[in-house]
Design a protein around this motif. Structure first.
Motif, short mmCIF file in Angstrom:
data_model
loop_
_atom_site.label_atom_id
_atom_site.label_comp_id
_atom_site.label_asym_id
_atom_site.label_seq_id
_atom_site.Cartn_x
_atom_site.Cartn_y
_atom_site.Cartn_z
N ILE A 11 15.44 2.71 36.11
CA ILE A 11 16.52 3.51 36.68
C ILE A 11 17.38 2.57 37.53
O ILE A 11 16.87 1.89 38.42
CB ILE A 11 15.95 4.66 37.54
N VAL A 12 18.67 2.53 37.21
CA VAL A 12 19.58 1.64 37.93
C VAL A 12 20.77 2.50 38.37
O VAL A 12 21.72 2.70 37.61
CB VAL A 12 20.06 0.47 37.04
N ARG A 13 20.70 3.00 39.58
CA ARG A 13 21.67 4.00 40.02
C ARG A 13 22.70 3.41 40.99
O ARG A 13 22.39 3.10 42.12
CB ARG A 13 20.94 5.19 40.67
N GLN A 14 23.91 3.25 40.50
CA GLN A 14 25.03 2.73 41.28
C GLN A 14 24.67 1.42 42.01
O GLN A 14 24.90 1.26 43.21
CB GLN A 14 25.53 3.79 42.27
N VAL A 15 24.10 0.52 41.23
CA VAL A 15 23.68 -0.79 41.73
C VAL A 15 24.55 -1.91 41.15
O VAL A 15 25.11 -2.72 41.89
CB VAL A 15 22.19 -1.05 41.39
N LEU A 16 24.67 -1.93 39.83
CA LEU A 16 25.41 -3.01 39.18
C LEU A 16 26.86 -3.05 39.65
O LEU A 16 27.47 -4.12 39.68
CB LEU A 16 25.36 -2.85 37.65
N GLN A 17 27.41 -1.92 40.02
CA GLN A 17 28.81 -1.86 40.46
C GLN A 17 29.09 -2.74 41.67
O GLN A 17 30.22 -3.10 41.94
CB GLN A 17 29.21 -0.42 40.75
N HIS A 18 28.02 -3.10 42.40
CA HIS A 18 28.16 -3.94 43.59
C HIS A 18 27.93 -5.42 43.31
O HIS A 18 28.06 -6.24 44.22
CB HIS A 18 27.15 -3.50 44.66
N LEU A 19 27.58 -5.77 42.07
CA LEU A 19 27.15 -7.14 41.77
C LEU A 19 28.14 -7.91 40.92
O LEU A 19 28.89 -7.33 40.13
CB LEU A 19 25.78 -7.10 41.07
#
Length: 217
Positions: free
Chosen positions: A124-132
């Motif tokens: 589960i990857v919840r609104q994480v990649l958007q910061h990277l």
């Protein structure tokens, strides 16, 4: 699990976010922002993800990559065989360990781009990649292939947009550049067996849309 003992800039940035409460203030000392607390965002998401998790005869081992303040994750733990909650911010993980207790729950302070991750069935990857940054996302993409299922949530522009405009990892997201993360497009080109959008929440007033997609490998 091997862990790289190195002061990564992203780690410092995220610990700073919580220390200075850059995503706002909540009921506790650590707050992951409205995206993890507003009922109109959280409840539709939980309904769909729980429905997915209970559809299996045998419960899945879940890895929550970027678990944040765990306001959302705590609702999913009962539906997993084992639940690994992972975040890069050491101060946050230490706080979560004291606050949340389930027999099948483990918290780990790991950099999901650099460190070895626990084995599991579903990430589960919840609104994480958007910061990277794209460099870090690319490293994470390679690890996502080790799971059978990935439930990915991203904050995207409402209209057509250029995917994956690069940013510096930190508090902000690509929407400020009228962009968003799409793992199926350049430069990531994630290869999947199947994918489907499971929930989409319009934030209104041109603020974008929060989209959750289920990928099957």
């Amino acid at each position: 699990m091997k862990k790289i003992k190195k002061p990564w800039p992203t780690k410092k940035a995220m610990e700073q976010v919580y220390k200075k409460k850059l995503w706002g203030r909540g009921a506790s000392d650590f707050y992951s922002g409205e995206g993890s607390h507003l009922p109109e965002l959280v409840q539709p998401y939980l309904k769909k993800v729980i429905s997915f998790l209970v559809s299996f005869e045998k419960k899945l081992v879940v890895c929550d990559l970027g678990c944040g303040d765990f306001n959302v994750g705590k609702e999913l733990v009962p539906f997993a065989q084992k639940y690994y909650a992972i975040d890069i911010a050491k101060n946050l993980i230490e706080f979560n360990r004291k606050k949340f207790h389930f027999e099948n729950l483990e918290f780990h302070c790991l950099d999901i781009a650099e460190d070895e991750l626990p084995r599991g069935d579903c990430a589960i990857v919840r609104q994480v990649l958007q910061h990277l940054s794209n460099v870090e996302i690319q490293k994470i993409v390679q690890k996502l292939k080790g799971f059978k299922y990935v439930v990915l949530t991203e904050h995207l522009p409402q209209d057509d947009f250029i995917a994956n405009v690069d940013i510096i990892s930190g508090q902000g997201i690509r929407i400020k550049k009228k962009s968003g993360v799409d793992l199926l497009k350049a430069p990531f080109y994630l290869k999947v067996k199947a994918w489907k959008e499971v929930v989409s929440i319009d934030l209104g007033e041109q603020k974008g849309v929060v989209v959750t997609t289920l990928y099957t490998f």
